[in-house]
Enzyme design. Structure first.
Site, PDB file in Angstrom:
ATOM      1  N   SER A   1      11.639 -45.418  10.116  1.00  0.00           N
ATOM      2  CA  SER A   1      10.273 -45.611   9.630  1.00  0.00           C
ATOM      3  C   SER A   1      10.185 -46.679   8.562  1.00  0.00           C
ATOM      4  O   SER A   1       9.188 -47.400   8.482  1.00  0.00           O
ATOM      5  CB  SER A   1       9.729 -44.284   9.098  1.00  0.00           C
ATOM      6  N   ALA A   2      11.196 -46.805   7.712  1.00  0.00           N
ATOM      7  CA  ALA A   2      11.191 -47.835   6.672  1.00  0.00           C
ATOM      8  C   ALA A   2      12.091 -49.008   7.018  1.00  0.00           C
ATOM      9  O   ALA A   2      11.737 -50.169   6.785  1.00  0.00           O
ATOM     10  CB  ALA A   2      11.618 -47.230   5.331  1.00  0.00           C
TER      11      ALA A   2
ATOM     12  N   GLU B   1      21.800 -50.000  13.591  1.00  0.00           N
ATOM     13  CA  GLU B   1      21.203 -48.732  13.990  1.00  0.00           C
ATOM     14  C   GLU B   1      22.177 -47.939  14.865  1.00  0.00           C
ATOM     15  O   GLU B   1      22.803 -48.492  15.774  1.00  0.00           O
ATOM     16  CB  GLU B   1      19.899 -48.981  14.753  1.00  0.00           C
ATOM     17  N   ALA B   2      22.287 -46.634  14.582  1.00  0.00           N
ATOM     18  CA  ALA B   2      23.221 -45.796  15.329  1.00  0.00           C
ATOM     19  C   ALA B   2      22.771 -45.542  16.758  1.00  0.00           C
ATOM     20  O   ALA B   2      23.598 -45.392  17.657  1.00  0.00           O
ATOM     21  CB  ALA B   2      23.405 -44.461  14.608  1.00  0.00           C
TER      22      ALA B   2
ATOM     23  N   HIS C   1      10.179 -32.924   7.040  1.00  0.00           N
ATOM     24  CA  HIS C   1       9.636 -33.879   6.076  1.00  0.00           C
ATOM     25  C   HIS C   1      10.577 -34.015   4.883  1.00  0.00           C
ATOM     26  O   HIS C   1      10.150 -34.023   3.732  1.00  0.00           O
ATOM     27  CB  HIS C   1       8.260 -33.417   5.599  1.00  0.00           C
TER      28      HIS C   1
END
Length: 609
Positions: free
Chosen positions: A14-15, A35-36, A542
């Site tokens: 998201s970031a 990225e995994a 969250h």
């Protein structure tokens, strides 16, 4: 790979996707995004297919944690902790609710020392990210929204009648209809609305689709997928430590990539502290116990974990909720194949279908085609379609401490068991009958959004392949129990105010009804509602605050004691926002990119400051 770049960004979620896309706007800057996972699967684009993405190791890290004071009824007594493992991260895995939080959340951050993070200071970054499409049933505060940003924000089409009924029922229970991402969110009596979702034209608008997909051909942006970062490369003596790159592992073996300016860690509230700890940044004693040499002592790495927890109140709602038969039809023929559905497992066998199944397949194809060409239909939403925010009056006067979400369907026994980890045979008297796919149900999700309890992320091993130990510690603070019961009471009030005479009784698991002497038609006691939460409350995934501003990073998101290293994701939040966290995580990515650009002279296409 062994290459060097100006910036290395860890995590395309998201970031992180935002940071990498924004920094690479400057053609003179080189960026490597590690990225995994890989590209999202086709199902990620379809909002209604969201449940299929969780509990799948190709798209979900499959973390789980100790739930502390809840989870007594969950399979194995463990809480799932869904985290996206793909380009777009958890923005490709979530239910797409677009909620900024209460303005008071951000003002409290700033008042606590997070200089530059007040609501007035972060609002321009929300606007910058947002491609908002108005809807007549939103009563939108238009000046609060951005319309040119990359993230699609819209309301499903058509609006489900039951979602509109929820908003009406909340109004009858005292919550005004309005724009929860605008000034109405500050109303002391609370606000109810259809959900604004991260969708564009009925398709998911993850940060992969919004930020990365359009710029993958930039020559100065390298995206490395299938790469699990194992440690941050740190150089220098105590007091002058600098991040110089990262070491990662792919299917082909170990690799390193170096950075000449900064490493930006955006691995999320679980992954970011885990990576810092693996790299020797954290509590000295804890690192020593795990066999990791302490390079920079930062005792708060992984501490102060906050998460939201909701308790499901489920109602039989035939003629109101969406049936799973209708949902499955809308997902297309593949969702109807054996062993779960009536169509043969092998499409080659469709040629011999009887006429009634030919009609079923044709209708499924028609609905899928409608969604694909117009973005309309059941498939255009996760079915998490409406929401209410309010204050219980039990504390946290700077914000709303309560949220109630509306889910327009009841799902299937396998989803309850495998995805939610709630055994249907324990939760329902007769799950096969209650969850009959031809019957409608709805769920009200009671969600305290300012928890006082804190958990932690710690090392279970110095081996990067071993997941971290996640202690969620729900209900450690008795305050959170009182708020949960109050939110459940409000949800029952909304159910009683439902148009047409109310929704009737919620499902009370029979074993809890027996323990508390509860009879059908009677009002549940506070003790029963608390026990319901302690058995069956679920994470809203969250997680935040494990690298929070002031303890692990400064207000510019620079890691204390390490030059050339920042964290930019939900882990930096000083406290969890009062609502779904994805919008705020995207905002953090936007603001982080500009902080970096300002410090190092990177030329972004548009600057807020």
């Amino acid at each position: 790979m062994g290459s060097s770049y100006d910036y290395v960004v860890v995590g395309a979620g998201s970031a992180g996707a935002v940071v990498a896309a924004r920094l690479s706007e400057d053609p003179d800057v080189t960026v490597c995004l590690v990225e995994a996972g890989g590209p999202p699967p086709p199902a990620e684009l379809m909002p209604a297919a969201v449940a299929s993405l969780q509990n799948d190791p190709t798209t979900d890290w499959m973390f789980e944690g100790d739930p502390g004071g809840v989870g007594k009824g969950l399979v194995g007594g463990r809480m799932m902790v869904p985290r996206g493992r793909m380009l777009g991260g958890t923005s490709g895995l979530n239910y797409m609710a677009y909620v900024r939080g209460h303005p008071g959340d951000f003002d409290a951050w700033a008042a606590g020392g997070a200089e530059g993070w007040s609501y007035a200071e972060v609002l321009p970054y929300f606007r910058k990210a947002e491609g908002f499409v108005d809807h007549p049933q939103l009563h939108a505060d238009l000046p609060a929204h951005g319309t040119e940003g990359p993230v699609g924000v819209s309301v499903r089409e058509p609006v489900l009648p039951a979602a509109a009924q929820f908003v009406d029922a909340a109004g009858a229970a005292g919550l005004k209809q309005g724009d929860y991402n605008g000034q109405q969110r500050e109303a002391p009596e609370g606000v109810a609305s259809l959900f604004q979702t991260t969708t564009r034209d009925g398709r998911r608008s993850s940060t992969f689709h919004a930020y990365l997909e359009p710029v993958l051909d930039r020559p100065n942006l390298t995206v490395v997928t299938g790469a699990v970062v194992e440690r941050i490369l740190l150089a220098g003596e105590p007091g002058v430590v600098r991040a110089t790159g990262v070491a990662y592992r792919t299917a082909d073996g170990p690799e390193e990539v170096t950075s000449s300016v900064e490493v930006v860690v955006s691995a999320g509230a679980i992954g970011s502290p885990h990576l810092l700890l693996l790299s020797g940044v954290g509590d000295r004693a804890q690192l020593g116990d795990a066999g990791v040499e302490c390079v920079v002592e930062l005792p708060d790495v992984g501490r102060h974990l906050k998460d939201h927890l909701h308790t499901p109140l489920m109602f039989a709602a035939d003629g109101i909720g969406e049936t799973m038969t209708e949902v499955a039809l809308s997902l297309g023929p593949d969702a109807l194949r054996a062993p779960a559905g009536p169509l043969p497992a092998d499409p080659a066998d469709d040629a011999s279908l009887p006429p009634e199944l030919q009609a079923v397949k044709a209708e499924a194809e028609r609905r899928l085609g409608e969604w694909f060409t117009t973005g309309r239909g059941i498939a255009s939403s996760s079915l998490y379609d409406a929401v209410a925010f309010f204050s219980t009056g039990l504390g946290d006067p700077h914000t709303h401490d309560a949220q109630i979400g509306f889910l327009a369907c009841g799902y299937t026994p396998p989803i309850w068991e495998a995805v939610f980890r709630i055994p249907p045979t324990a939760f329902f008297e007769d799950p096969a009958t209650f969850l009959d796919p031809t019957c409608g149900q709805i769920v009200l999700l009671a969600n305290p959004v300012q928890p006082h309890s804190e958990g932690s992320v710690t090392l279970a091993s110095a081996d990067p392949g071993v997941p971290p130990r996640i202690e969620l510690n729900y209900f450690d603070d008795p305050h959170d129990v009182r708020v949960m019961v109050a939110v459940l009471r409000k949800a029952l009030e909304i159910a009683a105010a439902w148009p047409g005479g109310g929704l009737g009784d919620p499902v009370i698991p029979p074993h809890l009804a027996r323990v508390h002497g509860h009879a059908a038609g009677s009002e549940p006691s506070d003790e029963l509602l608390e026990d319901l939460a302690r058995h069956y409350a679920l994470t809203v995934y969250h997680e935040t605050s494990t690298c929070r501003i002031g303890d692990v990073v400064d207000p510019q998101l620079r890691v204390l004691g390490v030059a050339g290293l920042r964290v930019a994701d939900a882990s930096v939040m000083p406290n969890v926002v009062s609502g779904n966290t994805n919008a705020a995580a995207i905002m953090i990515g936007e603001k982080a990119a500009e902080l970096i650009a300002t410090e190092h002279g990177v030329r972004l296409h548009q600057m807020v400051r």
